[in-house]
Write a protein that holds these residues in place. Sequence first.
Motif, short mmCIF file in Angstrom:
data_model
loop_
_atom_site.label_atom_id
_atom_site.label_comp_id
_atom_site.label_asym_id
_atom_site.label_seq_id
_atom_site.Cartn_x
_atom_site.Cartn_y
_atom_site.Cartn_z
N ASP A 143 0.81 -1.22 0.00
CA ASP A 143 0.00 0.00 0.00
C ASP A 143 0.84 1.27 0.00
O ASP A 143 0.35 2.34 0.35
CB ASP A 143 -0.95 -0.01 1.20
CG ASP A 143 -2.10 -0.97 0.97
OD1 ASP A 143 -2.65 -0.98 -0.15
OD2 ASP A 143 -2.45 -1.72 1.91
N LYS A 146 -0.51 4.46 -1.33
CA LYS A 146 -1.43 5.27 -0.53
C LYS A 146 -0.71 6.48 0.09
O LYS A 146 -1.32 7.52 0.31
CB LYS A 146 -2.03 4.44 0.61
CG LYS A 146 -3.12 3.49 0.17
CD LYS A 146 -3.77 2.85 1.39
CE LYS A 146 -4.87 1.91 0.95
NZ LYS A 146 -5.49 1.22 2.10
N HIS A 183 -4.05 3.32 -6.00
CA HIS A 183 -2.88 3.16 -5.12
C HIS A 183 -2.06 1.92 -5.47
O HIS A 183 -0.85 1.89 -5.24
CB HIS A 183 -3.29 3.17 -3.64
CG HIS A 183 -3.95 1.92 -3.18
ND1 HIS A 183 -5.30 1.69 -3.28
CD2 HIS A 183 -3.43 0.79 -2.59
CE1 HIS A 183 -5.58 0.51 -2.79
NE2 HIS A 183 -4.47 -0.08 -2.37
N HIS A 207 -2.15 -6.38 -5.98
CA HIS A 207 -2.53 -6.93 -4.67
C HIS A 207 -4.05 -6.94 -4.45
O HIS A 207 -4.53 -7.59 -3.54
CB HIS A 207 -1.76 -6.29 -3.52
CG HIS A 207 -2.14 -4.89 -3.18
ND1 HIS A 207 -1.54 -3.79 -3.73
CD2 HIS A 207 -3.06 -4.40 -2.31
CE1 HIS A 207 -2.06 -2.69 -3.22
NE2 HIS A 207 -3.01 -3.03 -2.35
N HIS A 208 -4.78 -6.20 -5.27
CA HIS A 208 -6.26 -6.32 -5.20
C HIS A 208 -6.78 -7.19 -6.34
O HIS A 208 -7.97 -7.17 -6.63
CB HIS A 208 -6.91 -4.94 -5.23
CG HIS A 208 -6.69 -4.16 -3.96
ND1 HIS A 208 -7.33 -4.48 -2.79
CD2 HIS A 208 -5.87 -3.12 -3.67
CE1 HIS A 208 -6.93 -3.64 -1.83
NE2 HIS A 208 -6.03 -2.82 -2.35
N ASP A 227 -4.08 -9.60 2.84
CA ASP A 227 -4.63 -8.24 2.88
C ASP A 227 -6.08 -8.28 3.35
O ASP A 227 -6.50 -7.52 4.21
CB ASP A 227 -4.53 -7.62 1.47
CG ASP A 227 -4.97 -6.17 1.43
OD1 ASP A 227 -4.64 -5.43 2.37
OD2 ASP A 227 -5.64 -5.77 0.46
FE LIG Z 1 -4.38 -1.89 -1.17
#
Ligand SMILES: [Fe+2]
Length: 282
Positions: A143, A146, A183, A207-208, A227
Amino acid sequence: MSAIKDLIKEIDNLKPIPAVVNQIMDAVEDSKSSMTDIAEIILYDPVITANILKMCNSAYYALPRRVDSVHDAVTMMGLNQVVDMVLMKSGASNLIKGQEGYGLHEGELWKHAVSSALIARDLAEKKGSEHKQMIFTAALLKDIGKVILDRFVGDSFTKIDDLVKKKGFSFKEAEKKVIGIDHAELGGLVAEMWDFSPKMISMIKNHHLNDEAARDDLETQILYVADNVCMMMGIGGGADGLAYRFHRDVLKRLGISPLDLQEIIASFGSEMKRVEELLKVI
Ligand SMILES: [Fe+2]
């Protein structure tokens, strides 16, 4: 478009990952490197050495005696744990600050990063991945985008929130729609600028699980589940919390049943007190 250029420029404002961390990561992935090679890279860095000793002697690891050298640390804890410590220390400087745009107070994104890295490492172990260190690092830094996007998300929060609440967008999709980049994508660019391996770049970027192809990659699947476990436990959820798509099929592909998932959550929940101790000394 110019906003994206400005965002990319901001990558330079992040505290760079120390060169020694890249060296360690390369050595860990290289099957020709021995434990001594890696311990030696660490030994040459006095700051990292001091931090390792501090972490080893913390209540988190509850070792039976004091650790006084890197050699001691490697013998007592194993090289993997020691390398994890180096990575945690190097990630802290960028991730510990509050990310108010995401509704995260100081330390919350960091707690999420460390928790998901520990969960991911455990899953990687269980699923027999050959890239445990890479998974740990990717979970820790996934992340990072972010940190840069925070201010922009804060400025456009109402628009993003409206898309999530009224139009069924995931938080990441709303970031992309409103700001032009999300992000995860931005995190991939950071990883590129930090000279991470192509696999690591892809893991952070996906990662998503935005990219269909990434859903077949064992390491990315593990990263994704770790996550989500954190999000489900409310660790560093913030404003985006559970506003992502949950790809149930990934659990199936990893051979994780809903009961297994509950067990992972319960056992990490009981570890939380120890994790807090670790966070104090990083
Ligand atoms: Fe994320």
